[in-house]
Design a protein around this motif. Structure first.
Motif, short mmCIF file in Angstrom:
data_model
loop_
_atom_site.label_atom_id
_atom_site.label_comp_id
_atom_site.label_asym_id
_atom_site.label_seq_id
_atom_site.Cartn_x
_atom_site.Cartn_y
_atom_site.Cartn_z
N LEU A 13 0.81 -1.22 0.00
CA LEU A 13 0.00 0.00 0.00
C LEU A 13 0.85 1.28 0.00
N PRO A 14 1.84 1.43 0.89
CA PRO A 14 2.66 2.64 0.80
C PRO A 14 3.47 2.72 -0.49
N VAL A 15 3.88 1.57 -1.02
CA VAL A 15 4.59 1.59 -2.31
C VAL A 15 3.69 2.17 -3.40
N ALA A 16 2.45 1.69 -3.47
CA ALA A 16 1.51 2.19 -4.48
C ALA A 16 1.19 3.66 -4.24
N LEU A 17 0.99 4.04 -2.99
CA LEU A 17 0.63 5.42 -2.67
C LEU A 17 1.70 6.40 -3.12
N LEU A 18 2.96 6.08 -2.84
CA LEU A 18 4.04 7.02 -3.12
C LEU A 18 4.43 7.05 -4.59
N GLY A 72 6.15 2.61 -16.58
CA GLY A 72 7.12 1.53 -16.47
C GLY A 72 7.76 1.48 -15.10
N PHE A 73 7.91 2.64 -14.46
CA PHE A 73 8.51 2.67 -13.13
C PHE A 73 7.59 2.03 -12.10
N ALA A 74 6.27 2.21 -12.27
CA ALA A 74 5.32 1.55 -11.38
C ALA A 74 5.39 0.04 -11.53
#
Length: 325
Positions: free
Chosen positions: A38-43, A195-197
């Motif tokens: 979740l924090p990975v997706a959020l940021l 691509g970074f996501a």
């Protein structure tokens, strides 16, 4: 279907007052590693979007749904492991009491019927919460909804129904579910897929897969006995070591290759050096020192370090002009 194994000697059914603790253990709520998506997706979002009401509500609903979906998956996994005897082999009567308590069916604090009911209730709750997240999300692209449905179905069917982990797909699931837990909330909150996501989702998904590989190495005997075809079961010790080494180097190659390809900033491999160093430590512990469980614990810590590093990179990108991939 094989008959259920007997309780370990000296273990008695738990009183009603212990049920809540037993359900918490059944849901493995202390294993936080997939929730760190979740924090990975959020940021990965633009700074102005991270704390908007729509973002917060979507992530809260998705996170609660994720908790329920994972609880359903591990509950059904415990029921299957109890019935086929693999948990009895891997968490036998001579296991420390603290460890046995993590398996409430073996410990006698829950019955299989109670665990199955819990699993289905959690699965339904997870599906409803994810549907709610999609309903309030700023974006609902088709690929996001399909990926969410795939994560839900495969999680429930991991050791139940289709039993995909018993059909040679365990390692693929461990990786793919982690990827999905980053990309689905990101897709609900972003109008495009960068691509970074995808890179960050892949690096995140590699974490649970790698410490799962060490777990499977430790559990070869029990998994082989019940016909669970993990890589560790299907290959020789040398072949299994080669596979784990290859998967470790693949993660490192993604870090370095993404910078060379322009998917990540040029300094990305430097930022991820602590992860790379710990990966080498894991391999040394597992295959030179021959301590698989310590290697697994190190891999779990490394996954959490990786999450911190990915979040730090996302926070740094807007502050470093010209480095946004």
């Amino acid at each position: 279907m094989s008959s259920e194994v007997k309780l370990p000697a000296g273990v008695r059914p738990a009183p009603a007052a212990a049920k809540v603790r037993a359900y918490v253990r059944l849901a493995k709520l202390d294993i936080i590693d997939y929730y760190l998506a979740l924090p990975v997706a959020l940021l990965l979002l633009a700074p102005a979007q991270r704390l908007s009401p729509g973002t917060v509500l979507t992530l809260v609903l998705f996170g609660l749904g994720e908790l329920c979906v994972i609880a359903a998956s591990v509950a059904f996994d415990d029921v299957t492991g109890y019935r086929d005897g693999s948990d009895a082999a891997n968490y036998g009567p001579d296991a420390p009491r603290r460890r046995l308590a993590r398996k409430p069916l073996l410990a006698g604090t829950l019955t299989p019927t109670e665990a199955i009911r819990f699993g289905w209730a959690a699965a339904v709750a997870g599906a409803l919460l994810w549907a709610g997240a999609a309903a309030v999300a700023p974006h609902r692209s088709a690929w996001t909804l399909v990926l969410a449905a795939l994560c839900l179905v495969t999680a429930v069917q991991y050791s139940w129904g289709l039993k995909i982990s018993y059909r040679g797909w365990q390692e693929v699931f461990l990786f793919g579910f982690g990827v999905g837990m980053v990309l689905v909330p990101y897709g609900l909150l972003s109008s495009s897929l960068s691509g970074f996501a995808v890179l960050q989702a892949v690096l995140f998904g590699a974490g649970p897969m790698l410490f799962g590989l060490y777990s499977n190495t430790h559990d070869i005997e029990g998994d082989a006995r019940v016909g669970r075809p993990t890589v560790a079961v299907l290959t020789s010790p040398r072949g299994n070591a080669a596979f784990i080494t290859a998967m470790t180097f693949a993660q490192v190659a993604c870090v370095v290759g993404s910078a060379l390809a322009g998917v990540a900033p040029w300094w990305f491999p430097l930022a991820m050096l602590p992860m790379i160093a710990l990966r080498g430590t894991e391999l040394d512990i597992a295959f030179r020192r021959r301590d698989i469980l310590l290697a697994r614990r190190t891999a779990i810590r490394n996954h959490r370090v990786t999450v911190v590093l990915l979040c730090a990179v996302s926070l740094a990108l807007p502050l470093l002009p010209g480095t946004t991939p």
